[in-house]
Design a protein around this motif. Structure first.
Motif, PDB file in Angstrom:
ATOM      1  N   THR A  30      -9.528  41.573  88.207  1.00 22.80           N
ATOM      2  CA  THR A  30     -10.508  40.468  88.955  1.00 22.80           C
ATOM      3  C   THR A  30     -11.879  40.868  89.042  1.00 22.80           C
ATOM      4  O   THR A  30     -12.913  40.295  89.090  1.00 22.80           O
ATOM      5  N   ARG A  31     -12.272  42.148  88.267  1.00 19.53           N
ATOM      6  CA  ARG A  31     -13.414  42.417  87.955  1.00 19.53           C
ATOM      7  C   ARG A  31     -14.050  41.991  86.661  1.00 19.53           C
ATOM      8  O   ARG A  31     -15.177  42.349  86.347  1.00 19.53           O
ATOM      9  N   TYR A  94      -5.718  32.945  68.016  1.00 22.27           N
ATOM     10  CA  TYR A  94      -6.518  32.594  69.366  1.00 22.27           C
ATOM     11  C   TYR A  94      -6.441  34.234  70.028  1.00 22.27           C
ATOM     12  O   TYR A  94      -5.391  34.910  70.003  1.00 22.27           O
ATOM     13  N   TYR A  95      -7.618  34.723  70.249  1.00 20.67           N
ATOM     14  CA  TYR A  95      -7.674  36.019  71.060  1.00 20.67           C
ATOM     15  C   TYR A  95      -8.159  35.900  72.198  1.00 20.67           C
ATOM     16  O   TYR A  95      -9.267  35.154  72.777  1.00 20.67           O
ATOM     17  N   CYS A  96      -7.715  36.662  73.491  1.00 20.22           N
ATOM     18  CA  CYS A  96      -8.102  36.642  74.636  1.00 20.22           C
ATOM     19  C   CYS A  96      -9.054  38.061  74.677  1.00 20.22           C
ATOM     20  O   CYS A  96      -8.750  39.035  74.001  1.00 20.22           O
ATOM     21  N   ALA A  97     -10.129  38.052  75.646  1.00 21.27           N
ATOM     22  CA  ALA A  97     -11.123  39.194  75.698  1.00 21.27           C
ATOM     23  C   ALA A  97     -11.477  39.109  77.131  1.00 21.27           C
ATOM     24  O   ALA A  97     -11.511  38.247  77.815  1.00 21.27           O
ATOM     25  N   ALA A  98     -12.069  40.493  77.285  1.00 21.38           N
ATOM     26  CA  ALA A  98     -12.263  40.564  78.909  1.00 21.38           C
ATOM     27  C   ALA A  98     -13.990  41.398  78.832  1.00 21.38           C
ATOM     28  O   ALA A  98     -14.027  42.119  77.832  1.00 21.38           O
ATOM     29  N   LYS A  99     -14.569  40.821  79.650  1.00 19.55           N
ATOM     30  CA  LYS A  99     -15.794  41.513  79.844  1.00 19.55           C
ATOM     31  C   LYS A  99     -16.124  42.100  81.424  1.00 19.55           C
ATOM     32  O   LYS A  99     -15.770  41.436  82.157  1.00 19.55           O
ATOM     33  N   ASN A 107     -20.465  35.053  72.732  1.00 19.49           N
ATOM     34  CA  ASN A 107     -20.542  36.044  71.554  1.00 19.49           C
ATOM     35  C   ASN A 107     -19.434  37.094  71.774  1.00 19.49           C
ATOM     36  O   ASN A 107     -19.053  37.426  72.776  1.00 19.49           O
ATOM     37  N   THR A 108     -18.781  37.573  70.491  1.00 16.88           N
ATOM     38  CA  THR A 108     -17.845  38.650  70.619  1.00 16.88           C
ATOM     39  C   THR A 108     -18.627  39.815  71.118  1.00 16.88           C
ATOM     40  O   THR A 108     -17.648  40.565  71.889  1.00 16.88           O
ATOM     41  N   TYR A 109     -19.734  40.151  70.796  1.00 15.27           N
ATOM     42  CA  TYR A 109     -20.364  41.440  71.513  1.00 15.27           C
ATOM     43  C   TYR A 109     -20.561  41.442  72.827  1.00 15.27           C
ATOM     44  O   TYR A 109     -20.830  42.523  73.498  1.00 15.27           O
ATOM     45  N   ASP A 110     -20.194  40.233  73.748  1.00 15.63           N
ATOM     46  CA  ASP A 110     -20.362  40.236  75.045  1.00 15.63           C
ATOM     47  C   ASP A 110     -19.177  40.968  75.586  1.00 15.63           C
ATOM     48  O   ASP A 110     -19.084  40.871  76.864  1.00 15.63           O
TER      49      ASP A 110
END
Length: 124
Positions: A30-31, A94-99, A107-110
């Motif tokens: 959740t963060r 398709y890729y999942c990402a977390a920040k 952007n990917t670097y985020d």
């Protein structure tokens, strides 16, 4: 360390629908704001959609706006990508990402963590 596992990819038809899921291993899911990216053969990875940690904010790339919808269920540590009105040009991994920090999302670097991807193929 957040581990992300995508599922739901496969073969779809033009005009059809697919739903992708991404399950996170971390209790602090959740963060994290979450995003979906895609990478077609021979192309760079590109932004598709993002959702804020609480789900109240969603953002879309112009080429999927009105067709794709991102959502999350924090109780299940899962983020979804509903893909409707599929087009052959949606074919990609398709890729999942977390920040966990920063204001950017396109952007990917985020992003700090990435899944291994799920392949989507759309036939015409």
């Amino acid at each position: 360390q957040v581990q992300l596992v995508e599922s739901g990819g496969g073969l779809g038809e033009a005009g059809g629908s697919l739903r992708l899921s991404c399950v996170a291993s971390e209790r602090t899911f959740t963060r994290h704001a979450m995003g979906w990216f895609r990478q077609a053969p021979g192309k760079e990875r590109e932004f598709v959609a993002a959702i804020s940690w609480g789900g109240g904010g969603t953002f879309y790339a112009d080429y999927v706006k009105g067709r794709f919808s991102i959502s999350r269920d924090n109780a299940k540590n899962t983020v979804y990508l509903q893909m409707n009105s599929l087009k052959p040009e949606d074919t990609a991994i398709y890729y999942c990402a977390a920040k966990s920090r920063g204001m950017g999302f396109g952007n990917t670097y985020d992003y700090d963590y990435w899944g291994r991807g799920t392949r989507v193929t759309v036939s015409s």
